[in-house]
Design a protein around this motif. Structure first.
Motif, PDB file in Angstrom:
ATOM      1  N   ILE A  30      11.192  -4.882 -14.602  1.00 33.62           N
ATOM      2  CA  ILE A  30      11.049  -3.783 -13.782  1.00 33.62           C
ATOM      3  C   ILE A  30       9.485  -3.760 -13.582  1.00 33.62           C
ATOM      4  CG2 ILE A  30      11.175  -1.358 -13.235  1.00 33.62           C
ATOM      5  CD1 ILE A  30      13.266  -1.165 -15.553  1.00 33.62           C
ATOM      6  N   ILE A  31       9.117  -3.764 -12.303  1.00 34.99           N
ATOM      7  CA  ILE A  31       7.604  -3.723 -12.120  1.00 34.99           C
ATOM      8  C   ILE A  31       7.246  -2.398 -11.208  1.00 34.99           C
ATOM      9  CG2 ILE A  31       5.542  -5.140 -11.382  1.00 34.99           C
ATOM     10  CD1 ILE A  31       7.213  -7.539 -11.595  1.00 34.99           C
ATOM     11  N   ASN A  32       6.188  -1.667 -11.337  1.00 36.42           N
ATOM     12  CA  ASN A  32       5.560  -0.614 -10.543  1.00 36.42           C
ATOM     13  C   ASN A  32       4.764  -1.200  -9.896  1.00 36.42           C
ATOM     14  OD1 ASN A  32       3.498   2.009 -10.803  1.00 36.42           O
ATOM     15  ND2 ASN A  32       5.188   1.759  -9.477  1.00 36.42           N
ATOM     16  N   PHE A  33       4.575  -1.280  -8.296  1.00 39.53           N
ATOM     17  CA  PHE A  33       3.590  -1.738  -7.555  1.00 39.53           C
ATOM     18  C   PHE A  33       2.920  -0.454  -6.904  1.00 39.53           C
ATOM     19  CE2 PHE A  33       5.888  -5.688  -7.894  1.00 39.53           C
ATOM     20  CZ  PHE A  33       5.049  -6.712  -7.985  1.00 39.53           C
ATOM     21  N   ASN A  34       1.674  -0.428  -7.022  1.00 38.69           N
ATOM     22  CA  ASN A  34       0.949   0.811  -6.047  1.00 38.69           C
ATOM     23  C   ASN A  34       0.075  -0.074  -5.111  1.00 38.69           C
ATOM     24  OD1 ASN A  34       2.089   2.573  -7.742  1.00 38.69           O
ATOM     25  ND2 ASN A  34       0.528   2.428  -9.205  1.00 38.69           N
ATOM     26  N   PHE A  35       0.283   0.727  -3.659  1.00 40.79           N
ATOM     27  CA  PHE A  35      -0.466  -0.128  -2.697  1.00 40.79           C
ATOM     28  C   PHE A  35      -1.482   1.144  -1.857  1.00 40.79           C
ATOM     29  CE2 PHE A  35       3.365  -2.194  -3.091  1.00 40.79           C
ATOM     30  CZ  PHE A  35       2.995  -3.676  -2.915  1.00 40.79           C
ATOM     31  N   LYS A  36      -2.382   0.976  -1.724  1.00 42.43           N
ATOM     32  CA  LYS A  36      -3.227   1.718  -0.760  1.00 42.43           C
ATOM     33  C   LYS A  36      -2.737   1.401   0.736  1.00 42.43           C
ATOM     34  CE  LYS A  36      -7.456   3.339  -3.223  1.00 42.43           C
ATOM     35  NZ  LYS A  36      -8.685   3.745  -3.124  1.00 42.43           N
ATOM     36  N   ALA A  37      -3.009   2.459   1.447  1.00 50.14           N
ATOM     37  CA  ALA A  37      -2.610   2.031   2.872  1.00 50.14           C
ATOM     38  C   ALA A  37      -3.157   0.610   3.333  1.00 50.14           C
ATOM     39  CB  ALA A  37      -3.286   3.274   3.847  1.00 50.14           C
ATOM     40  N   GLY A  38      -2.346  -0.099   4.100  1.00 46.65           N
ATOM     41  CA  GLY A  38      -2.921  -1.374   4.472  1.00 46.65           C
ATOM     42  C   GLY A  38      -2.716  -2.620   3.749  1.00 46.65           C
ATOM     43  N   GLN A  39      -2.632  -2.218   2.137  1.00 45.15           N
ATOM     44  CA  GLN A  39      -2.380  -3.444   1.362  1.00 45.15           C
ATOM     45  C   GLN A  39      -0.724  -3.896   1.529  1.00 45.15           C
ATOM     46  OE1 GLN A  39      -3.443  -1.576  -2.315  1.00 45.15           O
ATOM     47  NE2 GLN A  39      -5.509  -2.044  -2.220  1.00 45.15           N
ATOM     48  N   GLU A  40      -0.735  -5.099   0.970  1.00 47.63           N
ATOM     49  CA  GLU A  40       0.735  -5.659   1.057  1.00 47.63           C
ATOM     50  C   GLU A  40       0.762  -6.927  -0.040  1.00 47.63           C
ATOM     51  OE1 GLU A  40       1.074  -9.115   4.117  1.00 47.63           O
ATOM     52  OE2 GLU A  40       0.445  -7.329   5.016  1.00 47.63           O
ATOM     53  N   LEU A  41       2.093  -6.858  -0.496  1.00 48.53           N
ATOM     54  CA  LEU A  41       2.784  -7.785  -1.337  1.00 48.53           C
ATOM     55  C   LEU A  41       3.255  -9.090  -0.173  1.00 48.53           C
ATOM     56  CD1 LEU A  41       3.330  -9.254  -4.094  1.00 48.53           C
ATOM     57  CD2 LEU A  41       5.576  -7.790  -3.945  1.00 48.53           C
ATOM     58  N   PRO A  42       2.466 -10.031   0.075  1.00 48.06           N
ATOM     59  CA  PRO A  42       2.908 -11.020   1.099  1.00 48.06           C
ATOM     60  C   PRO A  42       4.177 -11.482   0.929  1.00 48.06           C
ATOM     61  CG  PRO A  42       0.621 -11.589   0.079  1.00 48.06           C
ATOM     62  CD  PRO A  42       1.317 -10.604  -0.718  1.00 48.06           C
ATOM     63  N   VAL A  43       4.966 -11.793   1.933  1.00 48.36           N
ATOM     64  CA  VAL A  43       6.277 -12.360   2.144  1.00 48.36           C
ATOM     65  C   VAL A  43       6.340 -13.584   1.363  1.00 48.36           C
ATOM     66  CG1 VAL A  43       7.988 -13.382   3.388  1.00 48.36           C
ATOM     67  CG2 VAL A  43       6.871 -11.582   4.277  1.00 48.36           C
ATOM     68  N   HIS A  44       7.199 -13.795  -0.012  1.00 46.80           N
ATOM     69  CA  HIS A  44       7.248 -14.823  -0.740  1.00 46.80           C
ATOM     70  C   HIS A  44       8.628 -15.026  -1.158  1.00 46.80           C
ATOM     71  CE1 HIS A  44       7.005 -11.298  -3.190  1.00 46.80           C
ATOM     72  NE2 HIS A  44       7.446 -12.191  -4.140  1.00 46.80           N
ATOM     73  N   SER A  45       9.217 -15.847  -1.629  1.00 47.07           N
ATOM     74  CA  SER A  45      10.591 -16.232  -2.207  1.00 47.07           C
ATOM     75  C   SER A  45      10.499 -16.857  -3.728  1.00 47.07           C
ATOM     76  CB  SER A  45      11.610 -16.777  -1.375  1.00 47.07           C
ATOM     77  OG  SER A  45      10.907 -18.216  -1.291  1.00 47.07           O
ATOM     78  N   HIS A  46      11.413 -17.043  -4.373  1.00 46.53           N
ATOM     79  CA  HIS A  46      11.538 -17.797  -5.622  1.00 46.53           C
ATOM     80  C   HIS A  46      12.534 -18.452  -5.692  1.00 46.53           C
ATOM     81  CE1 HIS A  46       8.591 -14.739  -7.104  1.00 46.53           C
ATOM     82  NE2 HIS A  46       9.375 -13.760  -6.457  1.00 46.53           N
ATOM     83  N   ASP A  47      12.409 -19.753  -5.745  1.00 43.51           N
ATOM     84  CA  ASP A  47      13.510 -21.118  -6.119  1.00 43.51           C
ATOM     85  C   ASP A  47      14.281 -20.823  -7.292  1.00 43.51           C
ATOM     86  OD1 ASP A  47      15.038 -22.891  -5.072  1.00 43.51           O
ATOM     87  OD2 ASP A  47      13.696 -24.679  -5.646  1.00 43.51           O
ATOM     88  N   ILE A  48      14.912 -19.732  -7.553  1.00 43.00           N
ATOM     89  CA  ILE A  48      15.953 -19.508  -8.587  1.00 43.00           C
ATOM     90  C   ILE A  48      17.344 -18.611  -8.007  1.00 43.00           C
ATOM     91  CG2 ILE A  48      14.192 -19.830 -10.355  1.00 43.00           C
ATOM     92  CD1 ILE A  48      14.149 -16.682 -10.598  1.00 43.00           C
ATOM     93  N   ASP A  49      18.062 -18.286  -8.864  1.00 43.94           N
ATOM     94  CA  ASP A  49      19.291 -17.681  -8.636  1.00 43.94           C
ATOM     95  C   ASP A  49      18.809 -16.282  -9.144  1.00 43.94           C
ATOM     96  OD1 ASP A  49      20.857 -19.312  -7.178  1.00 43.94           O
ATOM     97  OD2 ASP A  49      21.645 -20.290  -9.053  1.00 43.94           O
ATOM     98  N   GLY A  50      19.262 -15.340  -8.349  1.00 45.96           N
ATOM     99  CA  GLY A  50      19.072 -13.894  -9.107  1.00 45.96           C
ATOM    100  C   GLY A  50      19.152 -12.915  -7.856  1.00 45.96           C
ATOM    101  N   GLU A  51      18.749 -11.561  -8.246  1.00 49.55           N
ATOM    102  CA  GLU A  51      18.582 -10.517  -7.255  1.00 49.55           C
ATOM    103  C   GLU A  51      17.533  -9.550  -7.636  1.00 49.55           C
ATOM    104  OE1 GLU A  51      22.683  -9.351  -5.215  1.00 49.55           O
ATOM    105  OE2 GLU A  51      23.139  -9.491  -7.498  1.00 49.55           O
ATOM    106  N   LEU A  52      17.160  -9.128  -6.669  1.00 48.21           N
ATOM    107  CA  LEU A  52      15.888  -8.015  -6.829  1.00 48.21           C
ATOM    108  C   LEU A  52      16.213  -6.899  -5.940  1.00 48.21           C
ATOM    109  CD1 LEU A  52      13.977  -7.764  -4.171  1.00 48.21           C
ATOM    110  CD2 LEU A  52      13.134 -10.209  -5.036  1.00 48.21           C
ATOM    111  N   ALA A  53      16.041  -5.525  -6.414  1.00 47.46           N
ATOM    112  CA  ALA A  53      15.878  -4.371  -5.499  1.00 47.46           C
ATOM    113  C   ALA A  53      14.373  -3.776  -5.633  1.00 47.46           C
ATOM    114  CB  ALA A  53      16.867  -3.285  -6.188  1.00 47.46           C
TER     115      ALA A  53
END
Length: 105
Positions: A30-53
Protein backbone atom coordinates in the motif's frame (compact mmCIF):
# COMPACT_ATOMS: atom_id res chain seq x y z
CA UNK A 1 -3.34 -5.93 13.24
CA UNK A 2 -2.14 -2.37 12.61
CA UNK A 3 -3.89 1.00 12.79
CA UNK A 4 -2.66 3.53 10.24
CA UNK A 5 -3.63 7.23 10.11
CA UNK A 6 -3.38 8.38 6.51
CA UNK A 7 -3.93 11.99 7.65
CA UNK A 8 -0.50 11.80 9.31
CA UNK A 9 0.93 11.33 5.78
CA UNK A 10 -0.72 14.46 4.36
CA UNK A 11 2.50 16.03 3.07
CA UNK A 12 2.90 17.75 -0.32
CA UNK A 13 6.12 18.68 -2.16
CA UNK A 14 6.65 21.52 -4.61
CA UNK A 15 9.14 19.52 -6.66
CA UNK A 16 7.65 16.12 -7.48
CA UNK A 17 4.89 14.30 -5.68
CA UNK A 18 5.13 12.90 -2.15
CA UNK A 19 5.14 9.13 -1.77
CA UNK A 20 4.68 7.27 1.53
CA UNK A 21 4.99 3.52 1.91
CA UNK A 22 2.04 2.59 4.12
CA UNK A 23 2.38 -1.20 4.19
CA UNK A 24 4.62 -3.81 2.56
CA UNK A 25 4.24 -7.56 2.96
CA UNK A 26 4.57 -10.70 0.86
CA UNK A 27 0.85 -10.41 0.02
CA UNK A 28 0.37 -6.77 -0.96
CA UNK A 29 1.79 -3.25 -0.87
CA UNK A 30 0.00 0.00 0.00
CA UNK A 31 1.39 3.38 -1.06
CA UNK A 32 0.00 6.87 -0.39
CA UNK A 33 0.76 9.44 -3.11
CA UNK A 34 0.13 13.16 -2.53
CA UNK A 35 0.07 15.46 -5.56
CA UNK A 36 -0.13 19.23 -5.83
CA UNK A 37 -2.31 20.57 -8.65
CA UNK A 38 -0.66 19.80 -11.99
CA UNK A 39 1.59 17.02 -10.70
CA UNK A 40 1.24 13.51 -12.06
CA UNK A 41 2.40 9.93 -11.87
CA UNK A 42 3.12 9.34 -15.58
CA UNK A 43 1.45 6.50 -17.44
CA UNK A 44 3.44 3.31 -16.93
CA UNK A 45 2.99 -0.45 -16.60
CA UNK A 46 4.82 -3.39 -15.08
CA UNK A 47 5.61 -6.61 -16.93
CA UNK A 48 4.31 -8.91 -14.19
CA UNK A 49 1.05 -10.57 -13.24
CA UNK A 50 -1.04 -8.89 -10.55
CA UNK A 51 -3.61 -6.22 -9.93
CA UNK A 52 -3.75 -2.76 -8.44
CA UNK A 53 -6.39 -0.43 -7.06
CA UNK A 54 -5.99 3.35 -7.01
CA UNK A 55 -8.40 5.13 -4.64
CA UNK A 56 -8.79 8.90 -4.45
CA UNK A 57 -9.04 9.92 -0.78
CA UNK A 58 -8.88 13.68 -1.35
CA UNK A 59 -9.10 16.11 -4.24
CA UNK A 60 -9.78 15.79 -7.96
CA UNK A 61 -7.85 14.75 -11.01
CA UNK A 62 -7.74 12.02 -13.60
CA UNK A 63 -6.85 8.36 -13.87
CA UNK A 64 -4.59 8.09 -16.92
CA UNK A 65 -4.24 5.24 -19.42
CA UNK A 66 -2.69 4.31 -22.75
CA UNK A 67 -3.08 6.48 -25.85
CA UNK A 68 -3.98 9.62 -23.87
CA UNK A 69 -6.97 8.08 -22.10
CA UNK A 70 -8.14 10.09 -19.06
CA UNK A 71 -10.98 9.24 -16.66
CA UNK A 72 -12.20 11.96 -14.26
CA UNK A 73 -11.39 11.03 -10.65
CA UNK A 74 -12.58 12.60 -7.40
CA UNK A 75 -12.73 11.68 -3.73
CA UNK A 76 -14.21 8.21 -3.34
CA UNK A 77 -13.43 7.05 -6.89
CA UNK A 78 -11.38 3.89 -7.46
CA UNK A 79 -9.61 2.47 -10.50
CA UNK A 80 -8.97 -1.30 -10.52
CA UNK A 81 -6.62 -2.70 -13.16
CA UNK A 82 -4.15 -5.39 -14.03
CA UNK A 83 -0.60 -4.21 -13.34
CA UNK A 84 0.31 -4.88 -17.00
CA UNK A 85 -2.25 -2.31 -18.22
CA UNK A 86 -0.80 1.23 -18.56
CA UNK A 87 -1.95 3.47 -15.70
CA UNK A 88 -1.17 6.83 -14.10
CA UNK A 89 -2.68 9.77 -12.19
CA UNK A 90 -2.85 13.53 -12.82
CA UNK A 91 -3.98 16.04 -10.16
CA UNK A 92 -6.24 18.99 -10.97
CA UNK A 93 -6.33 20.07 -7.30
CA UNK A 94 -4.29 18.91 -4.35
CA UNK A 95 -4.97 15.19 -4.62
CA UNK A 96 -4.22 12.21 -2.43
CA UNK A 97 -4.49 8.62 -3.60
CA UNK A 98 -3.90 5.25 -2.00
CA UNK A 99 -2.56 2.50 -4.25
CA UNK A 100 -2.87 -1.18 -3.31
CA UNK A 101 -0.72 -3.61 -5.32
CA UNK A 102 -1.05 -7.39 -5.15
CA UNK A 103 1.24 -9.16 -5.23
CA UNK A 104 3.70 -6.45 -4.16
CA UNK A 105 6.27 -5.22 -6.65
Amino acid sequence: MRHIRLDDMRIFKDAGFAMNLVHDSENFKIINFNFKAGQELPVHSHDIDGELAITVIEGEGEFLGADGAAIPAKQGDMLVSEIRVPHGVRAKTEMRVVVVIAPPI
